[in-house]
Design an enzyme around this catalytic site. Sequence first.
Site, PDB file in Angstrom:
ATOM      1  CG  HIS A   1      -6.852   5.429   0.504  1.00  0.00           C
ATOM      2  ND1 HIS A   1      -7.323   4.394   1.220  1.00  0.00           N
ATOM      3  CD2 HIS A   1      -5.505   5.782   1.447  1.00  0.00           C
ATOM      4  CE1 HIS A   1      -6.367   3.921   2.141  1.00  0.00           C
ATOM      5  NE2 HIS A   1      -5.295   4.754   2.005  1.00  0.00           N
TER       6      HIS A   1
ATOM      7  CG  ASP B   1       5.268  -5.040 -21.373  1.00  0.00           C
ATOM      8  OD1 ASP B   1       4.823  -5.517 -22.232  1.00  0.00           O
ATOM      9  OD2 ASP B   1       6.503  -4.492 -21.446  1.00  0.00           O
TER      10      ASP B   1
ATOM     11  CE1 TYR C   1      12.106  -7.816 -19.592  1.00  0.00           C
ATOM     12  CE2 TYR C   1      11.293  -8.221 -17.342  1.00  0.00           C
ATOM     13  CZ  TYR C   1      12.174  -7.536 -18.255  1.00  0.00           C
ATOM     14  OH  TYR C   1      13.067  -6.466 -17.738  1.00  0.00           O
TER      15      TYR C   1
ATOM     16  CG  HIS D   1      -1.604   1.370   1.320  1.00  0.00           C
ATOM     17  ND1 HIS D   1      -2.296   1.805   0.360  1.00  0.00           N
ATOM     18  CD2 HIS D   1      -1.656   2.009   2.282  1.00  0.00           C
ATOM     19  CE1 HIS D   1      -3.179   3.034   0.834  1.00  0.00           C
ATOM     20  NE2 HIS D   1      -2.527   3.260   2.032  1.00  0.00           N
TER      21      HIS D   1
ATOM     22  CG  HIS E   1      -0.989   7.507   0.728  1.00  0.00           C
ATOM     23  ND1 HIS E   1      -0.893   8.070   1.779  1.00  0.00           N
ATOM     24  CD2 HIS E   1      -1.824   6.586   1.050  1.00  0.00           C
ATOM     25  CE1 HIS E   1      -1.781   7.340   2.856  1.00  0.00           C
ATOM     26  NE2 HIS E   1      -2.433   6.508   2.058  1.00  0.00           N
TER      27      HIS E   1
END
Lengths: 234, 234, 234, 234
Positions: A172, A132, A226, A107, A109
């Site tokens: 958020h 991709d 890849y 998480h 910001h």
Amino acid sequence: MTALSTLPPDTARAVRAAREKVCALHAELTRWSLVTWTSGNISERVPGTDLIVIKPSGVTYEDLTPDSMVVCDLDGTPVEDGCSPSSDTDAHAYVYRHMPEVGGVVHTHSTYATAWAARGESIPCAITAMADEFGDDIPVGPFALIGGDDIGRGIVATLSGHRSPAVLMAQHGVFTVGKDAKSAVKAAVMCEDVARTVHLARQHGPVDRLAQEHIDALYDRYQNVYGQRKGTDS
Amino acid sequence: MTALSTLPPDTARAVRAAREKVCALHAELTRWSLVTWTSGNISERVPGTDLIVIKPSGVTYEDLTPDSMVVCDLDGTPVEDGCSPSSDTDAHAYVYRHMPEVGGVVHTHSTYATAWAARGESIPCAITAMADEFGDDIPVGPFALIGGDDIGRGIVATLSGHRSPAVLMAQHGVFTVGKDAKSAVKAAVMCEDVARTVHLARQHGPVDRLAQEHIDALYDRYQNVYGQRKGTDS
Amino acid sequence: MTALSTLPPDTARAVRAAREKVCALHAELTRWSLVTWTSGNISERVPGTDLIVIKPSGVTYEDLTPDSMVVCDLDGTPVEDGCSPSSDTDAHAYVYRHMPEVGGVVHTHSTYATAWAARGESIPCAITAMADEFGDDIPVGPFALIGGDDIGRGIVATLSGHRSPAVLMAQHGVFTVGKDAKSAVKAAVMCEDVARTVHLARQHGPVDRLAQEHIDALYDRYQNVYGQRKGTDS
Amino acid sequence: MTALSTLPPDTARAVRAAREKVCALHAELTRWSLVTWTSGNISERVPGTDLIVIKPSGVTYEDLTPDSMVVCDLDGTPVEDGCSPSSDTDAHAYVYRHMPEVGGVVHTHSTYATAWAARGESIPCAITAMADEFGDDIPVGPFALIGGDDIGRGIVATLSGHRSPAVLMAQHGVFTVGKDAKSAVKAAVMCEDVARTVHLARQHGPVDRLAQEHIDALYDRYQNVYGQRKGTDS
């Protein structure tokens, strides 16, 4: 409350490894400028257990140590005394309970991604790097208050059945998922990168989404070819 | 002029601790890119005294030492010979005189926050990180010239009774307050972060303020629950 | 060509000191992100002489040493064999010949300042930090080709009688002057800082120039009061 | 598959030198913030051979070592067992096969250049630094999928006969070429720099392309006079 000291040796070793890995990965959040002060966090499921390891709440990144990482059960409850877990632990735990394929959650910001989230606007899949990694637009999840299952529910509802490992939670920030914490960190890093590039691109004219067939071809190749070994991304 | 050498031992230790803390915290201003050349400064009230410790004027951040910090009374007058205090000392001192709950003050010209200040526009409380830390829009204070009490008066008039620990002084820059210098630094760091995010968000469409009830809920939770101990922010 | 080895000892020491100072100051250009690859340069007049010390051409910043700095006369001609001087030496030398009060010159293509230069638009004096350092709008000089006196002439024509130590040369970049190289570097750093802040401020609405009387008051105070000793800027 | 162990000593030394140089140059991509995670790559032709040295696929920049660099033939096929080459190797190899004057190739998704590429818009030659290095607008190449010769063909078609060593591949990113890897890296660094400056310049008004005669004069001078030795760029 489970005493970690009574865990079987294999599990204890796995917990220790996860503490070290999750602690070290937080350095990627600062390196790629995804976090400010103490604003982002990483967790990982301990393989073969119902435990997760997550950042402690309100601790700055340079003060993190493996021992300060918090071990929680899948309800987000710490399994021993020590630091409080991240205030986002409920959201992480909800994701682990409802998306068994997920081994890591991040998480942040991060600036540009949160700017899209502030408008509640998904990021169109307009460049090949985005096809991709995300295989689609990066979707927006609902606005949800912290302190319960609302954020977790919004993440799971948005990402279930979606190729994108990233969701922009409205007004958020970003949550990303992966098969492990490193994959989720990579998704967080790339999410900010494409959020910035597409933001800037649109400042001087319209930006077209790639053709769906091109997105499909790029996503398929990247996920399967890849990197040094098929199926890895590092 | 009080001779610091004649202070009671406890006060002398408190002054020494404040010198070290205020000096070290200036590294956060450079780390988070809030300052250019010598353009920002931090002060702290010495607990239990009528003294403050503040950055010397015009000294670059890497040349700061605890001994070069300047100890002033609450009128902003140095209490011993040595470096001149920051040219913003009058404003800091005014705040300490009129806001007894304030233990730390920070001033910067951080880029995005100063861009809002240049327009004289407050930052709408549009993302959850802003509700957490500021509990409201970040308000604009009056234009005021340096060299007297005008800036201090503008800060106090704007922040008194306001949840926000940050004020955008019109066509000038940012002042933040906190219970100690570290809290004020955190507010300065977060102010620039949300100033940047909301600036960018608005470049591609309107951004809504969060509902007041959501701002209230987020602010209450962050101030009272977040972090390792109730009431701390680190 | 003057043999530096035959200089009087005092002059030789002054040349050596200037070599070391000019070399070290280039680290400020990279620290404040004013330069890309080898794109900016600093020079200083050797006090009491008709010599200047300037960056060698096309050498990256981390490869600079005091010995690689190039000593030139006031026509920009190297006074000994060694590295070629910066390709901007003609412009620096012209400034030293025609502005005897100037002891240091800096040239960069710093991003935001060059963006204003690309449009040929002066930066309005809209924030107090700009009034402090520049005392006015930062003016635009003419477009001029490298390789002769045109650039130097444009700088001198624009800055003569102007408070601003910085000029935006149209579709090119920034030149700043100062009483010594450090002052010119400070002006270059502050020029980019205010160029960025005012650029961003205008993205969401008009920005007013400060009232002339406020600019005058701020400029006078900053030039005469700020810093540890009257008349210095550090 | 050629066994590298059976190469003539001179060739083996040249391969070793290229491994070290290409490995070390990747640090410039991170230093100038041109890459995110593992998203850019550098290659160099081994002088006097039909071999190239290129970044391994999906390896992070801090984990690169000279030995992990991959040696390929001009079809992009590795000539020994070891790491897989960059997924962009086909494009690099195509360029080397069709542009014999090219000794180095760089690929990035650098932010501002990719923003121009996302719109499919060439960067107008509006500032002198751009005339110096690119001698023209930076052109846009076609959209092309990875996994074959399409990207390479687009690069060669766009850059052949063009002064610019950089091409913006539509909705993808940047490829640059040079006489060696260092020159191509410099072009990639400068491409992002001018992409950013011109992007910003246009945010507050129109930006004029330089007059063609000025572009010609600047380009000629920079390619032939600048730097310590005629014909070098460092």
